[in-house]
Enzyme design. Structure first.
Site, PDB file in Angstrom:
ATOM      1  N   SER A  73       0.812  -1.214   0.000  1.00  0.00           N
ATOM      2  CA  SER A  73       0.000   0.000   0.000  1.00  0.00           C
ATOM      3  C   SER A  73       0.847   1.266   0.000  1.00  0.00           C
ATOM      4  O   SER A  73       1.930   1.297   0.600  1.00  0.00           O
ATOM      5  CB  SER A  73      -0.898   0.005   1.243  1.00  0.00           C
ATOM      6  OG  SER A  73      -1.513   1.254   1.431  1.00  0.00           O
ATOM      7  N   GLU A 112       0.204   3.675   1.724  1.00  0.00           N
ATOM      8  CA  GLU A 112       0.252   4.137   3.108  1.00  0.00           C
ATOM      9  C   GLU A 112       1.588   3.812   3.769  1.00  0.00           C
ATOM     10  O   GLU A 112       1.915   4.385   4.816  1.00  0.00           O
ATOM     11  CB  GLU A 112      -0.896   3.520   3.914  1.00  0.00           C
ATOM     12  CG  GLU A 112      -2.269   4.073   3.566  1.00  0.00           C
ATOM     13  CD  GLU A 112      -2.496   5.499   4.071  1.00  0.00           C
ATOM     14  OE1 GLU A 112      -1.879   5.880   5.089  1.00  0.00           O
ATOM     15  OE2 GLU A 112      -3.289   6.226   3.444  1.00  0.00           O
ATOM     16  N   TYR A 149      -1.956   0.517  10.341  1.00  0.00           N
ATOM     17  CA  TYR A 149      -2.194  -0.135   9.046  1.00  0.00           C
ATOM     18  C   TYR A 149      -0.942  -0.058   8.170  1.00  0.00           C
ATOM     19  O   TYR A 149      -0.497  -1.062   7.607  1.00  0.00           O
ATOM     20  CB  TYR A 149      -3.373   0.534   8.347  1.00  0.00           C
ATOM     21  CG  TYR A 149      -3.561   0.099   6.905  1.00  0.00           C
ATOM     22  CD1 TYR A 149      -4.175  -1.116   6.594  1.00  0.00           C
ATOM     23  CD2 TYR A 149      -3.123   0.900   5.844  1.00  0.00           C
ATOM     24  CE1 TYR A 149      -4.345  -1.521   5.286  1.00  0.00           C
ATOM     25  CE2 TYR A 149      -3.294   0.504   4.533  1.00  0.00           C
ATOM     26  CZ  TYR A 149      -3.898  -0.701   4.258  1.00  0.00           C
ATOM     27  OH  TYR A 149      -4.061  -1.098   2.950  1.00  0.00           O
TER      28      TYR A 149
END
Length: 333
Positions: free
Chosen positions: A125, A127, A149
């Site tokens: 990801s 992120e 996360y």
């Protein structure tokens, strides 16, 4: 006929990937966890619910995962399962670490124990970049995750690389930037916005409460991105790739596009709610997809305006259906 095994098969990416692979002539199998109620509304939405072979198993139970992979006998494994909502990861950091982080290790170990010749894809990801170290992020940009996360995804990303180098597995990670669709969960900001637009247009709602609307993201269409995921496992050698559009947009601008599509002015309805700000914000994410274009021959086809328009239209149809009391769970989350 190739066989694919997909964890997270009932999610947005799992549904689009399943449809894509079925059209390629694959036999598609999917992991069906029994820890909680699993909704198959996305597969039904795409009309493929009956074409997927669902196998009971659990990402957190290695013996059951080994059993399911033996049963599926896949050529390719796509690990898309995760606790994928960033906001929830602060409230459930341990669950997020187990599913989003350790779950990757379980899949890698299951492949190593059953058939090391299976090709593996890990859903990494954007992120992971978090507090960005470069204005445009590529495969070479250092990581600095800003949420449980992101940290959990980074564990899975590095474990995938480690198994590729240590055990010679064909293991790839796709560092996907934000990708949306009418199948996105209602908790994600794009779908939260398009659902609100539909309800405001229908007179069911009068405001939309959001947090940091000046955050910048690189938004693409999930239906485009699953082709890149598949292409990664068709190469001679495994590698990691950034998948993005290369275009940055603020949440504010995305709202304007969505409301304009319904003939509305976003400034009349959007309310800033300080309680919706995250403990640690990721202010900007913008991907450089040059490697994917060069090596995979892939680039995004759908513009932000086309994507948001598609989502608004889908939510208007759903809200109309809901009002008429003819929907059976099709709004999904």
């Amino acid at each position: 006929m190739k066989t694919a095994f997909i964890t997270g098969v009932s999610g947005q990416d799992g549904a689009y990937l399943s449809k894509f692979l079925l059209e390629k002539g694959y036999r598609v199998t999917g992991l069906l966890p029994r820890r909680s109620t699993t909704s198959l509304w996305r597969l039904a939405y795409l009309g493929i619910e009956d074409e997927i072979e669902l196998i009971d198993g659990d990402l957190l139970d290695l013996p059951s995962l080994i059993r399911t992979i033996k049963q599926a006998r896949p050529d390719e494994v796509y690990n898309l399962a995760a606790q994928s909502f960033v906001g929830t990861s602060w409230q459930q950091p341990i669950t997020t670490a187990k599913v989003t982080g350790m779950g990757v290790l379980h899949v890698l170990e299951a492949i190593r124990a059953t058939d090391p010749g299976i090709k593996f894809y890990q859903a990494s990801s954007s992120e992971m970049f978090g507090l960005v170290q470069q204005p445009i992020q590529s495969e070479e940009t250092p990581f600095y995750p800003r949420s449980p996360y992101g940290v959990s995804k980074l564990f899975g990303h590095w474990m995938t690389k480690n198994y590729r180098e240590s055990h010679q597995l064909y293991a790839c990670s796709g560092i996907l930037f934000n990708h949306e669709s009418p199948l996105r969960g209602l908790e994600f900001v794009t779908r939260k916005v398009t659902d609100a637009v539909a309800r405001i247009a229908a007179g069911q709602k009068h405001e939309l409460r959001l947090g940091n609307i000046d955050a910048v993201r690189d938004w693409g269409y999930a239906g485009d991105y699953v082709e890149a995921i598949w292409l990664m496992l068709q190469q001679t050698d495994p590698d990691d790739y950034v998948i993005a559009t290369g275009r940055s947009t603020t949440v504010r601008e995305m709202c304007k596009v969505a409301f304009n599509h319904a003939g509305l002015n976003y400034e009349d309805y959007v309310v800033i709610d300080p309680t919706l700000y995250r403990p640690a914000e990721v202010d900007i994410l913008l991907g450089n997809p040059a490697k994917a274009k060069e090596k995979l021959g892939w680039e995004a086809k759908t513009t932000l305006e086309q994507l948001i328009g598609m989502m608004v239209e889908a939510d208007m149809k759903r809200v109309g259906c809901e009002v008429a009391n003819k929907c059976k769970g099709s709004l999904g989350s």
